[in-house]
Design a protein around this motif. Structure first.
Motif, short mmCIF file in Angstrom:
data_model
loop_
_atom_site.label_atom_id
_atom_site.label_comp_id
_atom_site.label_asym_id
_atom_site.label_seq_id
_atom_site.Cartn_x
_atom_site.Cartn_y
_atom_site.Cartn_z
N LEU A 197 0.77 -1.01 -0.12
CA LEU A 197 0.13 -0.43 -0.05
C LEU A 197 0.73 1.59 0.06
N GLY A 198 2.07 0.92 0.20
CA GLY A 198 2.76 2.73 0.50
C GLY A 198 2.22 3.48 1.76
N THR A 199 2.06 2.40 2.62
CA THR A 199 1.27 4.03 3.38
C THR A 199 2.86 4.81 3.94
N ARG A 200 3.76 4.57 3.59
CA ARG A 200 4.79 5.96 4.89
C ARG A 200 4.91 7.18 3.21
N LEU A 201 4.24 6.83 2.25
CA LEU A 201 3.77 7.86 1.71
C LEU A 201 2.89 8.04 0.82
N LEU A 202 2.26 8.44 1.69
CA LEU A 202 0.75 9.21 1.88
C LEU A 202 0.87 10.62 1.91
N PRO A 203 0.05 11.47 1.30
CA PRO A 203 -0.86 11.45 0.67
C PRO A 203 -0.90 11.24 -0.84
N ALA A 204 0.59 10.33 -1.00
CA ALA A 204 0.90 10.61 -3.15
C ALA A 204 0.60 9.73 -2.60
N THR A 205 0.68 8.32 -2.10
CA THR A 205 -0.03 7.20 -3.00
C THR A 205 -1.29 6.62 -2.06
N LYS A 206 -1.93 7.78 -2.38
CA LYS A 206 -3.41 7.02 -2.33
C LYS A 206 -3.89 7.08 -3.51
N SER A 207 -3.62 7.69 -4.71
CA SER A 207 -3.87 6.89 -5.65
C SER A 207 -2.75 6.82 -7.08
N ILE A 208 -1.75 6.77 -6.55
CA ILE A 208 -0.98 6.20 -7.62
C ILE A 208 -0.14 5.20 -6.64
N PRO A 209 0.01 3.91 -7.52
CA PRO A 209 0.62 2.96 -6.82
C PRO A 209 2.67 3.52 -5.81
N LYS A 210 2.91 3.31 -5.30
CA LYS A 210 4.15 3.47 -4.55
C LYS A 210 5.27 3.68 -5.46
N GLY A 219 27.40 -1.38 -3.76
CA GLY A 219 27.31 -0.08 -4.82
C GLY A 219 26.70 0.47 -3.39
N GLU A 220 25.31 1.15 -4.07
CA GLU A 220 24.46 2.00 -2.57
C GLU A 220 23.18 2.00 -2.59
N ARG A 221 23.13 1.93 -1.77
CA ARG A 221 20.87 1.36 -1.20
C ARG A 221 20.84 3.26 -0.85
N TYR A 222 19.65 2.66 -1.51
CA TYR A 222 18.59 3.60 -0.61
C TYR A 222 16.68 3.10 -0.89
N ASP A 223 16.64 3.42 0.43
CA ASP A 223 15.79 2.45 0.71
C ASP A 223 14.28 3.95 0.54
N CYS A 224 13.30 3.51 -0.40
CA CYS A 224 12.38 4.66 -0.96
C CYS A 224 10.38 4.31 -0.59
N GLY A 225 11.24 3.73 0.28
CA GLY A 225 9.99 3.05 0.85
C GLY A 225 9.19 4.59 1.93
N SER A 226 10.74 5.34 2.14
CA SER A 226 10.08 6.69 3.76
C SER A 226 10.61 8.13 2.68
N ALA A 227 9.80 8.82 3.31
CA ALA A 227 9.62 10.00 2.56
C ALA A 227 11.18 10.59 2.22
N ALA A 228 12.02 10.37 3.73
CA ALA A 228 13.46 10.98 3.53
C ALA A 228 14.51 9.79 2.53
N GLY A 229 14.01 9.09 2.72
CA GLY A 229 14.87 8.30 1.72
C GLY A 229 14.40 8.04 0.25
N PHE A 230 13.26 8.48 0.07
CA PHE A 230 12.59 8.97 -1.87
C PHE A 230 13.64 10.13 -1.80
N VAL A 231 13.33 11.26 -0.73
CA VAL A 231 14.71 12.93 -1.28
C VAL A 231 16.37 12.27 -1.68
N ILE A 232 16.58 11.55 -0.53
CA ILE A 232 18.04 11.50 -0.69
C ILE A 232 18.20 10.31 -1.86
N ALA A 233 17.50 9.41 -2.55
CA ALA A 233 17.62 8.57 -3.75
C ALA A 233 17.11 9.66 -5.02
N ASN A 234 16.59 11.06 -5.10
CA ASN A 234 16.22 11.38 -5.50
C ASN A 234 17.32 12.66 -5.54
#
Ligand code: G1P
Length: 286
Positions: free
Chosen positions: A15-28, A250-265
């Motif tokens: 469900l991607g609950t850690r990225l709500l509300p972005a994931t309310k209507s699109i998959p994470k 190599g490098e790993r980024y946990d994109c399941g969380s908002a901070a991880g997503f921003v860092i990965a970006n």
């Protein structure tokens, strides 16, 4: 020579609950890292590692992922009409028959999601990639693992060190003898209670497994969090067939969380020739 790995399972029903509300209507998996959805990175990694069949284990509200890998005729015609290049769409166009989907109708755990693909995988080794975990490296994580698998066969999982304070969030291995990037696995446990982990080597979501893993999942036993855990099924295979951890370079980024997503970006943007300079300038001045 072990049987070649041709198929990869992508569990994308979460469900991607850690990225709500972005994931309310699109998959994470459709949230973007720079200008590509997260799922594209995992698919690119699999393709580069020689995977020919992409098996998406989807759920309700996840159709956008499957549409994304379809050919968009109207869009292509419009771009063509305007004299624009279609190259940008290339990675999102699946080859005929490359994408296969199956539904996980209930959120019963990662092990259950993988098991839902058992008839599609059939009696051959397969890879599993968790798209939340963005792995950057050259060669990429799965490609490094495939190369090692071709030497040792059996089951192989990526493993990475995390601080002791974080082991309770992950699957963790009990390591045995180490030879270069490969470590024999003596045991593994999903989400060990703080202070009880057998090591600080966690599973970052890249696996090469034998069909016996599906048979171990047949038991549908519940583990940590009351869910059917892939880690528990894998643990049952240890001792019966070779089982190694691969220390990914190599490098790993946990994109399941908002901070991880921003860092990965930021990390991906900095590596890109087109957007990199502008982002570097901004980050330097921030
Ligand atoms: C899953 C796996 C776990 C792994 C983790 C990596 O856990 O069960 O073994 O370490 O992914 O992200 P989840 O994050 O779904 O709880």
């Amino acid at each position: 020579m072990p049987t070649r790995v041709r198929k990869a399972v992508f569990p994308v029903a979460g469900l991607g609950t850690r990225l709500l509300p972005a994931t309310k209507s699109i998959p994470k998996e459709m949230v973007t890292i720079v200008d590509r959805p997260l799922i594209q990175y995992a698919v690119d990694e699999a393709r580069e590692a020689g995977i020919e069949e992409l098996i998406f284990v989807t759920g309700r509200g996840k159709s956008a992922i499957v549409d994304y890998f379809d050919q968009a005729f109207e869009l292509e015609a419009t771009l063509k009409g305007k004299g624009k290049s279609l190259d940008v769409l290339e990675p999102s166009n699946a080859k005929f028959g490359e994408v296969v989907t199956v539904r996980q109708q209930q959120p019963l755990g990662l092990g259950h999601a993988v098991w839902c693909a058992r008839h599609i995988v059939g009696d051959e080794p397969f890879a599993v990639l968790l798209p939340d975990e963005l792995m950057l490296g050259k060669p990429n994580c799965l490609a490094q693992m495939v190369e090692a698998y071709e030497r040792v066969g059996g089951n192989l999982v990526a493993a990475l060190e995390v601080p002791d304070s974080e082991t309770h969030k992950y699957g963790v291995i009990d390591p045995g003898a180490t030879d270069g990037p490969l470590t024999e696995i003596r045991g593994m446990v999903e989400k060990p209670a703080p202070g009880t982990a057998p090591s600080n080597l966690m599973l970052p979501g890249r696996y090469i497994l034998q069909p016996s893993a599906m048979r171990a999942l047949d038991a549908q036993e519940k583990g940590a969090g009351g869910e059917i855990q892939l880690t528990d099924a894998m643990a049952k295979l240890i001792g019966n067939e070779p089982f190694h951890a691969y220390r990914f370079d190599g490098e790993r980024y946990d994109c399941g969380s908002a901070a991880g997503f921003v860092i990965a970006n930021i990390a991906v943007a900095l590596q890109r020739e087109d957007v990199g300079p502008a982002v570097r300038e901004f980050v330097a001045g921030a």
